[in-house]
Design a protein around this motif. Structure first.
Motif, short mmCIF file in Angstrom:
data_model
loop_
_atom_site.label_atom_id
_atom_site.label_comp_id
_atom_site.label_asym_id
_atom_site.label_seq_id
_atom_site.Cartn_x
_atom_site.Cartn_y
_atom_site.Cartn_z
N ILE A 25 -52.86 -4.76 1.57
CA ILE A 25 -52.76 -5.70 2.69
C ILE A 25 -52.00 -5.06 3.85
CG2 ILE A 25 -51.80 -7.92 3.44
CD1 ILE A 25 -52.53 -9.00 0.67
N ASN A 26 -50.94 -4.31 3.54
CA ASN A 26 -50.21 -3.61 4.60
C ASN A 26 -51.12 -2.63 5.34
OD1 ASN A 26 -47.80 -4.90 3.99
ND2 ASN A 26 -47.08 -3.27 2.67
N TYR A 27 -51.93 -1.89 4.60
CA TYR A 27 -52.85 -0.94 5.23
C TYR A 27 -53.86 -1.67 6.12
CZ TYR A 27 -51.38 2.92 2.10
OH TYR A 27 -50.68 3.89 1.44
N ALA A 28 -54.38 -2.79 5.62
CA ALA A 28 -55.34 -3.57 6.41
C ALA A 28 -54.69 -4.08 7.69
CB ALA A 28 -55.87 -4.74 5.58
N GLU A 29 -53.48 -4.59 7.58
CA GLU A 29 -52.75 -5.10 8.75
C GLU A 29 -52.45 -3.97 9.73
OE1 GLU A 29 -50.95 -8.47 10.72
OE2 GLU A 29 -52.35 -8.28 9.06
N HIS A 30 -52.09 -2.81 9.23
CA HIS A 30 -51.84 -1.65 10.08
C HIS A 30 -53.09 -1.30 10.89
CE1 HIS A 30 -50.46 2.22 11.47
NE2 HIS A 30 -51.44 2.83 10.83
N ALA A 31 -54.26 -1.32 10.24
CA ALA A 31 -55.51 -1.03 10.94
C ALA A 31 -55.81 -2.08 12.00
CB ALA A 31 -56.67 -0.92 9.95
N ARG A 32 -55.53 -3.34 11.71
CA ARG A 32 -55.78 -4.42 12.70
C ARG A 32 -54.92 -4.23 13.93
NH1 ARG A 32 -55.24 -9.09 8.22
NH2 ARG A 32 -56.90 -8.31 6.89
N TRP A 33 -53.62 -3.98 13.73
CA TRP A 33 -52.73 -3.78 14.88
C TRP A 33 -53.07 -2.49 15.62
CZ3 TRP A 33 -50.27 -7.32 17.37
CH2 TRP A 33 -49.88 -8.48 16.70
N SER A 34 -53.53 -1.48 14.91
CA SER A 34 -53.95 -0.24 15.55
C SER A 34 -55.17 -0.49 16.43
CB SER A 34 -54.26 0.84 14.51
OG SER A 34 -53.10 1.21 13.82
N LEU A 35 -56.10 -1.32 15.95
CA LEU A 35 -57.26 -1.68 16.76
C LEU A 35 -56.84 -2.42 18.02
CD1 LEU A 35 -60.67 -3.08 15.66
CD2 LEU A 35 -59.40 -4.21 17.45
N LEU A 36 -55.92 -3.37 17.87
CA LEU A 36 -55.44 -4.11 19.05
C LEU A 36 -54.82 -3.16 20.07
CD1 LEU A 36 -53.85 -7.30 17.43
CD2 LEU A 36 -55.93 -7.19 18.79
N ARG A 37 -53.99 -2.22 19.59
CA ARG A 37 -53.38 -1.25 20.51
C ARG A 37 -54.44 -0.39 21.19
NH1 ARG A 37 -49.79 -0.74 16.47
NH2 ARG A 37 -50.62 1.28 15.84
N ALA A 38 -55.44 0.05 20.41
CA ALA A 38 -56.53 0.86 20.97
C ALA A 38 -57.31 0.08 22.03
CB ALA A 38 -57.46 1.34 19.87
N ALA A 39 -57.36 -1.24 21.89
CA ALA A 39 -58.04 -2.10 22.85
C ALA A 39 -57.13 -2.45 24.03
CB ALA A 39 -58.52 -3.38 22.17
N GLY A 40 -55.89 -1.96 24.01
CA GLY A 40 -54.97 -2.22 25.11
C GLY A 40 -54.18 -3.50 24.99
N ILE A 41 -54.09 -4.05 23.78
CA ILE A 41 -53.38 -5.32 23.56
C ILE A 41 -52.14 -5.07 22.72
CG2 ILE A 41 -53.51 -7.64 22.58
CD1 ILE A 41 -56.56 -7.49 22.96
N SER A 42 -50.98 -5.49 23.23
CA SER A 42 -49.73 -5.35 22.48
C SER A 42 -49.30 -6.72 21.95
CB SER A 42 -48.64 -4.80 23.40
OG SER A 42 -48.28 -5.76 24.38
N GLN A 43 -48.33 -6.68 21.05
CA GLN A 43 -47.76 -7.94 20.57
C GLN A 43 -47.16 -8.72 21.74
OE1 GLN A 43 -45.32 -6.20 17.40
NE2 GLN A 43 -46.46 -7.43 15.93
N ALA A 44 -46.52 -8.00 22.66
CA ALA A 44 -45.92 -8.66 23.83
C ALA A 44 -46.99 -9.34 24.69
CB ALA A 44 -45.13 -7.65 24.66
N ASP A 45 -48.17 -8.72 24.80
CA ASP A 45 -49.27 -9.34 25.56
C ASP A 45 -49.67 -10.67 24.94
OD1 ASP A 45 -49.46 -7.13 27.31
OD2 ASP A 45 -50.95 -6.14 26.04
N LEU A 46 -49.78 -10.68 23.61
CA LEU A 46 -50.18 -11.90 22.93
C LEU A 46 -49.12 -12.99 23.08
CD1 LEU A 46 -51.70 -10.26 19.74
CD2 LEU A 46 -52.97 -11.47 21.52
N VAL A 47 -47.87 -12.62 22.86
CA VAL A 47 -46.77 -13.59 23.00
C VAL A 47 -46.70 -14.10 24.44
CG1 VAL A 47 -44.26 -13.87 22.91
CG2 VAL A 47 -45.45 -12.71 21.05
N GLY A 48 -46.90 -13.20 25.40
CA GLY A 48 -46.91 -13.60 26.80
C GLY A 48 -48.02 -14.58 27.12
#
Length: 140
Positions: free
Chosen positions: A28-51
């Motif tokens: 599950i950690n590996y899957a989550e890592h890939a999801r967040w890596s995809l978001l970063r590659a798409a130009g989306i950060s956690q701060a963007d989502l929270v904002g």
């Protein structure tokens, strides 16, 4: 169809169980890592989502273990979004050894939570469309 987004991970010794296999929770950690890596590659950060007032949530995760993984194995963790036009979306992932052997298949159902109302938003794809610099990573 293009290959799904993927990220390479090396199985670390401390992630294995007494039999030497990758511990089930680490998949599950590996899957989550890939999801967040995809978001970063798409130009989306956690701060963007929270904002934007939203946060991704996992609603369901299913893992199908197919082959063992051992310390030192290098794997590619894929990530592909599927949209059905509602509050939720599906994420299909594979953990593949570098020789192409599928070690695990992971299917998740997710959504975007309105952080103020604590409810799923009606159109999560619209948020990704608004924030993403590369919609192709989301299959949009």
């Amino acid at each position: 169809m293009a290959e799904p987004f993927s990220v390479r991970v090396t199985v670390r010794g401390y992630e294995t169980d007494v039999q030497g296999h990758l511990n089930q929770a680490v998949y599950i950690n590996y899957a989550e890592h890939a999801r967040w890596s995809l978001l970063r590659a798409a130009g989306i950060s956690q701060a963007d989502l929270v904002g934007r007032g939203v946060g991704p949530v996992a609603l369901e995760t299913t893992i199908r273990y197919k082959r063992e993984l051992l310390a030192g194995d290098e794997v590619d963790v894929t990530c592909a979004f599927e949209w059905s036009g509602g509050k939720t979306f599906r994420i299909r992932q594979e953990i593949r050894k570098t020789d192409g052997t599928v070690a695990a298949e992971i299917t998740a159902v997710g959504g975007l939570l309105n952080l103020e109302e604590r409810k799923l938003i009606a159109d999560p794809d619209a948020v990704f469309k608004e924030l993403s610099a590369d919609l192709s990573l989301f299959g949009l």
